[in-house]
Design an enzyme around this catalytic site. Sequence first.
Site, PDB file in Angstrom:
ATOM      1  N   HIS A   1      54.917 100.160  54.816  1.00 59.19           N
ATOM      2  CA  HIS A   1      55.801 101.309  54.578  1.00 59.19           C
ATOM      3  C   HIS A   1      55.026 102.371  53.796  1.00 59.19           C
ATOM      4  CE1 HIS A   1      59.542 103.478  54.196  1.00 59.19           C
ATOM      5  NE2 HIS A   1      59.179 103.734  52.942  1.00 59.19           N
TER       6      HIS A   1
ATOM      7  N   ASP B   1      63.554  97.454  54.078  1.00 55.85           N
ATOM      8  CA  ASP B   1      62.485  97.640  53.081  1.00 55.85           C
ATOM      9  C   ASP B   1      62.780  96.941  51.754  1.00 55.85           C
ATOM     10  OD1 ASP B   1      61.210  99.285  54.995  1.00 55.85           O
ATOM     11  OD2 ASP B   1      62.219 101.074  54.230  1.00 55.85           O
TER      12      ASP B   1
ATOM     13  N   GLN C   1      43.985 106.567  52.354  1.00 51.21           N
ATOM     14  CA  GLN C   1      43.679 106.007  51.029  1.00 51.21           C
ATOM     15  C   GLN C   1      44.439 104.721  50.724  1.00 51.21           C
ATOM     16  OE1 GLN C   1      44.055 108.983  47.941  1.00 51.21           O
ATOM     17  NE2 GLN C   1      42.648 110.391  48.958  1.00 51.21           N
TER      18      GLN C   1
ATOM     19  N   ASN D   1      47.315 102.066  62.196  1.00 52.29           N
ATOM     20  CA  ASN D   1      47.307 100.834  61.394  1.00 52.29           C
ATOM     21  C   ASN D   1      46.867  99.635  62.226  1.00 52.29           C
ATOM     22  OD1 ASN D   1      48.312 101.106  58.477  1.00 52.29           O
ATOM     23  ND2 ASN D   1      49.679 102.462  59.615  1.00 52.29           N
TER      24      ASN D   1
ATOM     25  N   GLU E   1      47.253 102.846  53.377  1.00 53.30           N
ATOM     26  CA  GLU E   1      47.732 101.970  54.451  1.00 53.30           C
ATOM     27  C   GLU E   1      46.609 101.204  55.148  1.00 53.30           C
ATOM     28  OE1 GLU E   1      50.798 103.522  57.113  1.00 53.30           O
ATOM     29  OE2 GLU E   1      51.038 105.220  55.784  1.00 53.30           O
TER      30      GLU E   1
ATOM     31  N   GLY F   1      49.388 104.002  66.364  1.00 57.07           N
ATOM     32  CA  GLY F   1      48.673 102.742  66.178  1.00 57.07           C
ATOM     33  C   GLY F   1      47.426 102.826  65.323  1.00 57.07           C
TER      34      GLY F   1
ATOM     35  N   ARG G   1      72.491  96.023  73.036  1.00 59.49           N
ATOM     36  CA  ARG G   1      71.506  95.739  71.990  1.00 59.49           C
ATOM     37  C   ARG G   1      71.279  94.233  71.872  1.00 59.49           C
ATOM     38  NH1 ARG G   1      68.085  99.440  69.774  1.00 59.49           N
ATOM     39  NH2 ARG G   1      67.195  98.539  67.915  1.00 59.49           N
TER      40      ARG G   1
ATOM     41  N   ASN H   1      55.632  94.201  56.956  1.00 59.45           N
ATOM     42  CA  ASN H   1      55.807  95.594  57.348  1.00 59.45           C
ATOM     43  C   ASN H   1      54.963  96.469  56.429  1.00 59.45           C
ATOM     44  OD1 ASN H   1      57.135  97.887  58.631  1.00 59.45           O
ATOM     45  ND2 ASN H   1      58.269  98.136  56.720  1.00 59.45           N
TER      46      ASN H   1
END
Length: 211
Positions: free
Chosen positions: A110, A151, A179, A14, A181, A12, A66, A108
Amino acid sequence: MLKIVVCVSGGGTNLQAVIDAIARGSITNARIEAVISNNPGAYALKRAEEHGIANVCISPKQFETRGLFNQAFLEKVSSYQPDLIVLAGFLVVIPEIMIREYQNRIINIHPSLIPSFCGTGYYGLKVHEGVLKRGVKVTGATVHFVDEGTDTGPIILQKPVLVEEGDTPELLQRRVMEQAEWSILPQAIDLIANGKVTVTEGRTVIDWKKA
Ligand code: GAR
């Protein structure tokens, strides 16, 4: 005020970057309604708890199929009535029904420069292993909207990071976070919260004049 639900699976950092950016005012017009994890042991849940943010675990393991998980997950997320869903290191495939319901409202982060080192199988350290194996000299991070592919959705922001001699996947992962995210994820949220991002024909347009 943009209501955000953040989905996480791990440490976590981010999520922390977003919490900090809201606290210091570099993200405006937004608040985190809840943090949702598929992993009961995710440190990200503790981070949410420490900041008084609602947090909940919902795991595919709790459901027989699922399909049942997907339904419960969508209901849980929707119960917070989010304007934006932020995937911040969330390692569960988002159900298609949810992608349709929240079109251009799921983003998202990535850890590579999409379209390199992305898609099925590229997540977490595997991305950086791939980068080092191929020997590229520049990598980075990407924030994008989530569509039905892996993605493949419209790119919002990207930031390059240099690969250095002697890098290990772990060292590179840390540098990409520090640097790239932790700055572009909050920046993308701030842009969206202030109405500066539009999607046209599968590509985003950012209104930098108003930024
Ligand atoms: C981050 O590097 C993020 O970009 C990556 O997982 C890490 C989560 O770290 N996401 C993906 O690989 C998605 N395909 P965090 O939990 O410390 O934010």
